[in-house]
Design an enzyme around this catalytic site. Structure first.
Site, PDB file in Angstrom:
ATOM      1  N   HIS A   1      -5.071  -8.488   3.857  1.00 30.19           N
ATOM      2  CA  HIS A   1      -4.966  -9.900   3.994  1.00 30.19           C
ATOM      3  C   HIS A   1      -6.431 -10.411   3.540  1.00 30.19           C
ATOM      4  O   HIS A   1      -7.509 -10.495   4.502  1.00 30.19           O
ATOM      5  CB  HIS A   1      -4.893  -9.982   5.693  1.00 30.19           C
ATOM      6  CG  HIS A   1      -4.441 -11.479   5.888  1.00 30.19           C
ATOM      7  ND1 HIS A   1      -3.780 -11.751   7.042  1.00 30.19           N
ATOM      8  CD2 HIS A   1      -4.584 -12.492   5.301  1.00 30.19           C
ATOM      9  CE1 HIS A   1      -3.444 -13.180   7.156  1.00 30.19           C
ATOM     10  NE2 HIS A   1      -4.198 -13.646   6.031  1.00 30.19           N
TER      11      HIS A   1
ATOM     12  N   HIS B   1      -7.939 -13.889   1.288  1.00 25.85           N
ATOM     13  CA  HIS B   1      -7.716 -15.043   0.449  1.00 25.85           C
ATOM     14  C   HIS B   1      -8.780 -15.108  -0.614  1.00 25.85           C
ATOM     15  O   HIS B   1     -10.044 -15.278  -0.113  1.00 25.85           O
ATOM     16  CB  HIS B   1      -7.735 -16.361   1.506  1.00 25.85           C
ATOM     17  CG  HIS B   1      -6.581 -16.416   2.406  1.00 25.85           C
ATOM     18  ND1 HIS B   1      -5.344 -16.857   2.460  1.00 25.85           N
ATOM     19  CD2 HIS B   1      -6.682 -15.800   3.924  1.00 25.85           C
ATOM     20  CE1 HIS B   1      -4.763 -16.665   3.461  1.00 25.85           C
ATOM     21  NE2 HIS B   1      -5.398 -16.051   4.251  1.00 25.85           N
TER      22      HIS B   1
ATOM     23  N   ARG C   1      -8.578 -17.311  -3.105  1.00 29.16           N
ATOM     24  CA  ARG C   1      -8.660 -18.825  -3.616  1.00 29.16           C
ATOM     25  C   ARG C   1      -8.645 -19.264  -4.911  1.00 29.16           C
ATOM     26  O   ARG C   1      -8.784 -20.550  -5.448  1.00 29.16           O
ATOM     27  CB  ARG C   1     -10.097 -19.489  -3.136  1.00 29.16           C
ATOM     28  CG  ARG C   1     -10.333 -19.496  -1.507  1.00 29.16           C
ATOM     29  CD  ARG C   1      -9.177 -20.023  -0.500  1.00 29.16           C
ATOM     30  NE  ARG C   1      -9.656 -19.958   0.742  1.00 29.16           N
ATOM     31  CZ  ARG C   1      -8.670 -20.041   1.664  1.00 29.16           C
ATOM     32  NH1 ARG C   1      -7.426 -19.878   1.432  1.00 29.16           N
ATOM     33  NH2 ARG C   1      -9.111 -19.815   3.061  1.00 29.16           N
TER      34      ARG C   1
ATOM     35  N   ASP D   1      -8.497 -11.112   6.854  1.00 26.79           N
ATOM     36  CA  ASP D   1      -8.230 -12.453   6.861  1.00 26.79           C
ATOM     37  C   ASP D   1      -9.244 -13.436   6.364  1.00 26.79           C
ATOM     38  O   ASP D   1      -9.669 -14.389   6.720  1.00 26.79           O
ATOM     39  CB  ASP D   1      -7.420 -13.087   8.260  1.00 26.79           C
ATOM     40  CG  ASP D   1      -6.782 -14.193   8.045  1.00 26.79           C
ATOM     41  OD1 ASP D   1      -6.659 -14.835   6.757  1.00 26.79           O
ATOM     42  OD2 ASP D   1      -6.463 -14.948   8.916  1.00 26.79           O
TER      43      ASP D   1
ATOM     44  N   HIS E   1     -14.220 -21.013   2.918  1.00 28.62           N
ATOM     45  CA  HIS E   1     -13.817 -22.627   2.407  1.00 28.62           C
ATOM     46  C   HIS E   1     -15.142 -23.122   2.232  1.00 28.62           C
ATOM     47  O   HIS E   1     -16.324 -22.846   2.696  1.00 28.62           O
ATOM     48  CB  HIS E   1     -13.586 -23.242   3.894  1.00 28.62           C
ATOM     49  CG  HIS E   1     -12.030 -22.700   4.456  1.00 28.62           C
ATOM     50  ND1 HIS E   1     -11.029 -23.111   3.610  1.00 28.62           N
ATOM     51  CD2 HIS E   1     -11.799 -22.191   5.558  1.00 28.62           C
ATOM     52  CE1 HIS E   1      -9.965 -22.747   4.352  1.00 28.62           C
ATOM     53  NE2 HIS E   1     -10.227 -22.119   5.627  1.00 28.62           N
TER      54      HIS E   1
END
Ligand SMILES: NC(=O)N[C@@H](CC(=O)O)C(=O)O
Ligand SMILES: [Zn+2]
Ligand SMILES: [Zn+2]
EC number: 3.5.2.3
Length: 428
Positions: free
Chosen positions: A54, A56, A58, A303, A307
């Protein structure tokens, strides 16, 4: 290359591990061949390379927050040799073109095996199924599908996805969150949220979907993977579901942050602590640790959710949920599971490498450390400590909740098919 004096799984006397042509050639007391590069392990712990189900990354779409290259670097430095890149990119990874792009960029970067996760529904909209078969049969060979970031809330769609998945022999990973129960939610529903005036995110929003999905998977004889388990109640439901004479196969992951952090941190109003599912109570965290040790929760998944500053460093309600995880996972697991005596290093190999590789069906990852196996390996200094600094992490983003924390367990070497990808905190 020779790794001299490593303790396999932290057990027994140090041994030498000779790596040649991408595989483990010999283990024991080995003379280094003349041209071999020698790494002095000094009794450090040698583990199979970590596998993250898991992540991200982007890319495509938000290359200002993370790219496949920077995320791969964070993964290699964190001891990972394979990561699963979630589908909530822009465009969404809901078709063969996007998943093949992600897969190819991962190969070009070459620091970690990047396996794209395909979306379950078109555009993550939860309205109609994406073309799972086309993605599974594409060059990317998609093994896992998820609308992560969103829940496949419609039970009929979820049932269909599970039914299709059996024929393709893939796993459906669910972000379990009943959306009707989390409208406007900002923090775990409980004492802290009431005190700070946040709309609550009830545990039942997660638990009710997990219970439903376990039953749907059982009836469909399908493989369900539950993402980021965050409550005691979910662990209880999983224990119940796994104990049934079930024909479906259920697996689950927990994040490092849900093992270590609690909603008490929200008192500072710092959005670095905002994440989905939210940080829960100390009691939840304790039960998650126990469930991981027990095997009710199969594995740790980061996870990793980078950001950009403008999306994170703003007022709480507007801030995006998510936190970095790849470079700190091993240390948080060392702190919460090893130092507490809940897991030994053999157990760490299980939850960070072997089980995730099995769940995703990776044949060349999470393998035993014996001659003839692919040299996907991670060397860990169990006694070293380091202080986390977001600005020094390899990710483009810096949203780590562990800023300034001193944590144990340092990855000193990562090998992908015998090639050094990271050494002493530097990408090679
Ligand atoms: N975990 C998060 O808080 N955020 C994830 C989405 C998700 O995992 O649900 C993200 O994509 O940023
Ligand atoms: Zn999620
Ligand atoms: Zn996620």
């Amino acid at each position: 290359m020779l790794i001299r004096g490593a303790r396999l799984y932290g057990e027994g006397e140090p041994v030498d591990v000779l790596v040649a042509d991408g595989v483990i050639a010999e283990i024991g007391s080995v003379q280094a061949p003349g041209d071999a590069e020698v790494v002095e392990a000094r009794g450090q712990v040698l583990l199979p390379g970590f596998v993250d189900l898991h992540t991200h990354l982007r890319e495509p779409g938000r290359e200002d927050a993370e790219t496949i290259e920077t995320g791969s670097a964070a993964a290699a430095l964190g001891g990972y040799t394979a990561v699963f890149a979630m589908a909530n990119t822009d465009p969404v990874a809901d078709n063969a073109v996007v998943v093949e792009h992600v897969w190819r960029r991962g190969r070009e970067t070459g620091l970690v095996d990047v396996h794209p996760v395909g979306a379950v529904t078109v555009g993550l909209k939860g309205e109609k199924l994406a073309e799972l078969g086309t993605m599974a049969k594409s060059a990317a060979g998609v093994r896992m599908f998820s609308d992560d970031g969103h829940c496949v809330a419609d039970p009929l769609l979820m049932r269909r996805a599970l039914e299709y998945s059996t024929a393709l022999d893939v796993v459906i990973a669910q972000h379990a969150e009943e959306p009707r129960l989390t409208v406007g939610a900002q923090a775990h529903e409980g004492e802290t949220a009431s005190r700070l005036g946040y709309a609550g995110w009830p545990a039942s929003a997660e638990e009710s979907i997990v219970a439903r999905d376990c039953l749907l998977a059982e009836h469909a004889r399908a493989r369900l993977h539950v993402c980021h388990v965050s409550t005691k109640g979910t662990a209880d439901v999983l224990r119940w579901a796994k104990n049934r004479q079930s024909t479906g196969v259920i697996s689950a992951e927990v994040t490092p942050h849900h093992l270590l952090l609690t909603d008490e941190r929200l008192a500072t109003y710092d959005p670095v602590n905002k994440v989905n599912p939210p940080l829960r109570t100390a009691s939840d965290a304790a039960h998650l640790r126990a469930a991981l040790a027990e095997g009710v929760i199969d594995c740790v998944a980061t996870d990793h959710a980078p950001h950009a500053v403008q999306d994170k460093d703003c007022e709480w309600a507007a801030a995006r949920p998510g936190m970095l995880g790849l470079q700190t996972a091993l240390s948080v697991v060392t702190e919460t599971m090893v130092r507490t005596g809940l897991l030994d290093w053999r157990g760490v190999a299980r939850v960070m490498s072997e089980r995730p590789a099995e769940i995703a069906g990776l044949a060349d990852q999470g393998r035993p450390i014996v001659a003839g196996e692919p040299a996907n390996l991670t060397l860990v200094d169990p006694d070293a400590e380091w202080t986390v600094r977001g600005a020094e992490l390899a990710s483009l983003a810096a949203n780590t909740p562990y800023e300034g924390m001193r944590l144990p367990g340092v990855v000193t070497l990562t090998l992908l098919r015998g090639q050094i990808t990271a050494r002493e905190g530097k990408i090679v």
